[in-house]
Design a protein around this motif. Sequence first.
Motif, short mmCIF file in Angstrom:
data_model
loop_
_atom_site.label_atom_id
_atom_site.label_comp_id
_atom_site.label_asym_id
_atom_site.label_seq_id
_atom_site.Cartn_x
_atom_site.Cartn_y
_atom_site.Cartn_z
N CYS A 1 0.82 -1.22 0.00
CA CYS A 1 0.00 0.00 0.00
C CYS A 1 0.85 1.26 0.00
O CYS A 1 0.37 2.33 -0.32
CB CYS A 1 -0.93 0.02 1.22
SG CYS A 1 -0.07 0.17 2.80
N ARG A 2 2.10 1.13 0.38
CA ARG A 2 3.05 2.25 0.41
C ARG A 2 2.73 3.30 1.47
O ARG A 2 3.22 4.43 1.39
CB ARG A 2 3.15 2.92 -0.97
CG ARG A 2 3.65 1.95 -2.03
CD ARG A 2 3.82 2.59 -3.38
NE ARG A 2 4.22 1.59 -4.36
CZ ARG A 2 5.48 1.27 -4.63
NH1 ARG A 2 6.45 1.89 -4.02
NH2 ARG A 2 5.75 0.33 -5.51
N LEU A 3 1.92 2.93 2.43
CA LEU A 3 1.68 3.90 3.50
C LEU A 3 2.96 4.16 4.31
O LEU A 3 3.15 5.25 4.84
CB LEU A 3 0.57 3.41 4.44
CG LEU A 3 -0.85 3.66 3.91
CD1 LEU A 3 -1.88 2.95 4.77
CD2 LEU A 3 -1.16 5.15 3.85
N VAL B 1 4.57 6.90 2.56
CA VAL B 1 3.82 8.14 2.75
C VAL B 1 4.18 8.75 4.12
O VAL B 1 4.52 9.93 4.22
CB VAL B 1 2.30 7.86 2.67
CG1 VAL B 1 1.50 9.07 3.15
CG2 VAL B 1 1.92 7.49 1.24
#
Lengths: 500, 244, 364, 420, 149
Positions: free
Chosen positions: E14-16, E19
């Motif tokens: 999700c690449r949170l 982020v």
Amino acid sequence: MTLSMNTPEFLVERNLDRCIKCQVCVGQCANEVHKYDKETDSLSCEDLACVGCHRCVTLCPTHALTIKKFPLEFRTNANWTPSTINAIYKQAESGGILLTGMGNDKPYPIYWDHLLLNASQVTNPSIDPLREPMEVKTYLGRKPDKLDFSDGELLTEIAPQVELELPIMFSAMSFGSISLNAVKSLAAAAKEVGTMFNTGEGGLHQDLYSYGDNAIVQVASGRFGVHSQYLEAGTAIEIKIGQGAKPGIGGHLPGEKVGREVSETRMIPEGSDALSPAPHHDIYSIEDLRQLIYSLKEATRYKKPVAVKIAAVHNVAAIASGIARAGADIITIDGFRGGTGATPLRTRDNVGIPIELALAAVDSRLRNESIRHQVSLVVAGSLRNSADVMKAIALGADAVYIASSALLALGCHMCQKCYTGKCNWGIATQDPNLVKRLNPEIGAQRAANLLRAWKHEIKEMLGGMGINAIESLRGNRLMLRGVGLSDRDLEILGVKAAGE
Amino acid sequence: MIEINAQGIYYKELNQQIHNYIAEGKKDIIIKNVNGQRYIGDALPQGVKLELEGTPGNDLAAYMDGAEVIVKGNTQEGTANTMSGGKLVIHGRSGDATGYAMRGGKVFVKGDVGYRVGIHMKEYKDMIPAIVVGGNAGSFFGEYMAGGVLIVLGLDGGTELVGDYCGTGMHGGVMYLRGKVPSYKLGKEVKSVELNDEDTRQLTSYITNFADYFGYKADEILKAKFTKLIPYNTRPYGNLYTHY
Amino acid sequence: MLREGQVRIPSGCAISGIINRKGNRFSGEKIIESIAVMHDRSNGLGGGFAAYGIYPEYKDFYAFHMFYDNLQAKEDVEHFFNEHFSVELSGIIPTRKVSSIKKSPIIWRYFMKPLPDKIRDSELYEDEYVVQCVMKINSKFSGAYVVSSGKNMGAFKAVGYPEDVGEFYKLEEYQGYTWTAHGRFPTNTPGWWGGAHPFTLLDWSVVHNGEISSYDANRRYVEMFGYDCSLQTDTEAITYAFDLLLRKHGLPLDMAIQTVAAPFWDSIAHMDEKQQKVFKALRITYSSLLINGPFSIILGSKNGFVALNDRIKLRALVAAEDNDTLYVASEESAIRAVCPKPERVWSPRGGEPVIGLLEGADSI
Amino acid sequence: MQYVIVGNSAAAIGAVESIRNYDTENPILVISDEPYHTYSRPLISYYLTGLRDEESIMYRPKNFYDRYKVETMLGRRVEAVVTEKKQLKLDNQEIISYNKLLIATGGKPFLPPIEGATGPDIYNFIKLDDAKDLKEVAQPGKSAVVIGGGLIGLKVAEGLLKNEVAVTVVDLAPQLLNSILDAAGAGIVKKCLEKKGMEFHLGTTAKTIQNFGERKIVGLADGKEVVADFVVVAVGVVPNKHLVEDTDIKVNRGIVTDHAMGTSVEGIFAAGDVAENYDVLFGQNRVIPILPNAYEQGQVAGANMAGQKSVYPGGFAKNAIGFFGLSMVTAGITTAPDETFQEYSSQPTEDRYLKVVIKEGKLVGFVRINAVDRSGILTGLLMQQKDVTDLIPQLISEEIGLIDLPQDLRKARLKGDAVQ
Amino acid sequence: MKKIYAQEKYCIGCRLCEVYCSAVHSEYPNDLVKAFNRSKIVPTPRVKVEEDRPLSFAMQCRHCDEPHCLKACITGAMYRDEESGAILNDAERCVGCWTCIVACPYGGIFRDESKSKVVAKCDYCLDQGDPACVKNCPNGALKIEEGGE
């Protein structure tokens, strides 16, 4: 291609002030609702594809997303509701049987919400469960009519029992209908909390044999994954005759969900449809049920209780009596609000009866026949909270099965699209990209937490009633009163009206 | 070699005796005067050999897991139910739903078999169940069949090699029928194709065994032309549903 | 107003019991004196006594004490009696006027034996035959109620304070070796004598203090075994539970006690393996007979009595011994009133029975 | 004195930090003929361009010597080492006894045989003092000839150009950066520098330097002449090994060292640009004059001086360098020496080029121009010497990730400390 | 020492982590919206999600016991924080020569595009409590622990 009449169910709203274009939503939506356009550095939404699962909303780090009902109104018509109309559009387009997931969502009465529990005041004391012993341990299995002693020695041999630390189990959900990580979550939670999970008819994955002490292994009409090691692996065996969400019909796991691991576990080739016939083709009559029950007992040398699960249908009481007499040790009844991975819509919404009435009828019937004590009675079909559990036990259940509640604990958002295999929460899917979204360690903790929370609540409510052992609630219908029910309902439920 | 006289013994006791002998390491057992006792051979493992004389009861060899059972007589309903492995040789006829959900092992029946035989048979990798029927088969033969091999030889003559709805819902496995079957008798999911070399090799192997057990000549049997039935695809109901 | 049986009436109580283990009989004066001390535990809406050994001359006959609301009921039941029993003797139970006790029913007494051919036709044991008759009268004969039905024993009860009830029934004139007494504090004014305690069946009698929370679980279980809980009282359900366990299922007394006041699973887990097996079997098999909630009871029979309270001791119970006499009561004062200096006084633990048996009896 | 270290650069600092891991007590003495606090030699090109001042090219913080309890003799030259007596003779005639000695005297400029190659306005570019001198003369509008198109030559040329000095680079090799780049890669660098105005005479060499008034005329082997205000001789470095030349310490091109960085004389160690050790890719002893190797060798030497058993596994060249925003990394063997090596590369463009050199299925060198990111993953493969035959397309793609590695290698890297 | 380990089987790509890593290293460490929408250049995340579906994992500095980057650093900018044991980069001293990048076999050091010519690497969010990537991983795919699995 001709014009499709399908219109969006949901409207996806993006607050551009909040959106940071991190594209988490894009990656997380298996339905490809969100798209990122590199050229314009902007995000767009395809509302038609949205199923309202809230995955994007939940993962959006800036809460920039909202999902609303698509504000499309038909002319008001109490008869031809939008869902009725849209169903016709879909069928006109496809010629297919309408398929849906999870349990009956129609506004039939929920009897749990019309039953109220009792508490002690003055004439007997309530008990404080935080400091005083409060027992919720439950044993399922065949009980003798009486115990025989000779010179103080117990002569009676007790039949094999399933020991539960609390009277709540995870209901049958097959590996196939749900992901391996979902099954692992439930298995580990069951082990941690001291209860059972049920394999459903998907067999037992190799990784789960270590959870055998907490497994009830199911034998259903498809006999998937049923072999002697499997039967030996579980603590009990459940013969599945029917399921509340789809009484009278079989199951169908589409070939695309039969990947390597499902294939191994069900023992069928990869990609092949897994069809479960509507009936067991060795049971066309009640005496055949006895034959199957005892064939399983023979196969496991009488060391495992055998349960029989049926859907709550109109003459459930008589059937249950027959099942008890056919030698089942545990009877499981699944009410018409019970969930499923896939079921024809019309069957789900129109076949069967509520579990509350079925339970009351079965318990009363078995008592009238003086055999209630011989078998254990487990009910399923939308037990939504600990109070529902309490009410079920007061109506006469030994224990309950939960499934939808358990899946919600794992993250299910009740979008009812399990049958698409694109569960964004990693539950009702076999897509490896989606399955990994459910970390079974986290899942197990969440499911175990749910049971622990309910256990606390049950103890609180039991204590309030002045009861310190769950068996004293079982069938104790005096602890219930009905509100807003007809005399007939009250009679069937065997409870008095509130105020009586 | 152990001999049990099953005359008048209830199934539970008979099976307990069998298990006791197995536990003692005695694995070759002849059981005489069998009549109606259920579950004989239930879940028995490899290495055990039972020879039955009489008419064993329902669910003979259910969940059988490698044992060998020879029946000198007819068998009833539910024979080889959910059988996992082993061999069952029936010197007579067999009842309805023989080989239901069978997933491994082989069943040889000298005579006819009843309705719904081989229903929901399935295979996985090298576990390929097979039923060879010397006589004819009833309706719904191989219904829901998902894998395995069904062979009907029709050696006793008669016009009805198989009953109606043969292979209805079939989505895996293969059937070899010795002779022709009118197409109206076939389920709509089934098609008839020519045998290839692999089919012939497989068929020869099963029929050689069959002939050995029951005193036939394999060559004679194999002379006739066989019909091979296979499903159109593994997804018979792929288009039945629409998403709500 | 619904009466007991038509509605469930919670109540609090006082109980007392005295046994002479040698079987020496003594008058009812003593038990009246004892229960009178606990006057404030009852509210004048129910009192009663069970007495054993009072009819030695008729000890082979079932002594039926009956309440009738009217003569029609009496006539109907006597017709039933004549069909099913041979009646040796019948007559009014003598009473005296007590100002506080009013609206007395017709109180009658019968000494009877079941008709042998009727027993044969019923294919029941004699006791079971009698039980079925009691159930039938209580449920089917309007205005009639069986107060007691055992041999060489009887129950005496009324709406009133127990000491007044004792005076009313002239209990000083009876001689018994075991006496139990009950003073009741119901939460309404049923004015129905049948609702007073003790409750009896055959020679079982139960006096009981506390409202049990498991009532309906217990009731619905015993009802599967042919009992009809027409009174909807705890005492009735407890009586039937003991009748089922001791008489019908033949459980040893200690096992029956461990059933209704079962040890906790935690305690069972610390027992030795053999004990564990027994106690697990008891709890699994008779889980619905666990009596849950506050209670102290005295279960009387021809052999003596067992006093017991619930497993977490929500009700008080005191016992005392002096020579051959064993006393139990809700309060120690009730014992000291009749036996000022007993040899031993103790408070039994929750679930620990106080057993007083006649010499030579091995079980109750 | 327990520990004496001659030299004050990366190898010396590595040794100090390492010794203090094991021995916090015994005294350490650092002697250097440069008068400065330890500074980073590669940073002198940043000093030249003005990106860094003298203060900010320090290799370690100001309090370093205090913190590590190091005595220093800075600006003091060691004249000789007397191995039998375990003594050093200093330029002020002082005698220092040592128990353990590390020679970390680094490199000195290689001076090719050029007539007139000494005197004013002829510079080197090795030390801070060199940079200081150059910075004096590198005034806008001036011109310079840089002899040497290798790492040092191009860095100084870039620095001068940034100071608005017109620069001509002369190198004997037909390509730039001969030791670290292949021809294709070098071509990209050359084009880039030419765009910035740098001029080149490659494939030839300077033969003479003559004064021409205030200016210099550099005569080339091909007969051409280049006129400039000053000349920088930056052909390369050679081990600064004069100290041991008359001793029994074995010397080859550099001081010969073993796995413990010990020399042939017990108690004496050598590390850094002065030492020669095993090159794992070439399979022979070499001097690899780059800072990471110097530091690591110093560390190993230090540990062994403190009585540990530390092993230097050998090294190989790896470089990260950039010119006017064109950044590149290279490692190992960048041009296949013979047909037992295979080369795979992307099509070179104006600013991008990716190449690997493979021998027997294993990675032995790579070039990545303008694709620096995560290039260490390749370095790791180079160190591990695992078969990479199946990975070649990924190895010459712009984006390399651990995800491109086979599962076992990937898992090991995710766990960390898998590559030593 | 404790390290951050990627659980491949639970990384959902999700690449949170990226982020949140960018945000905590921005001018607005506690406000994602501002960090992304008001920063002139959003800082390069010091954790990198690598993905080849269904496989994915997040990767950051291993904080090695024998750090290649630290040995290779030509400026002395790379150092070990005494207290935490973490390998940190002093941006003031870093000249962005990228030698550490070519030295790190884990690919755990990145060019920081928000600042001129320095590297960005995991600093364990030492001034923020638990590392932001670990704290904000929605699926427990990043664990900070001794040893790792």
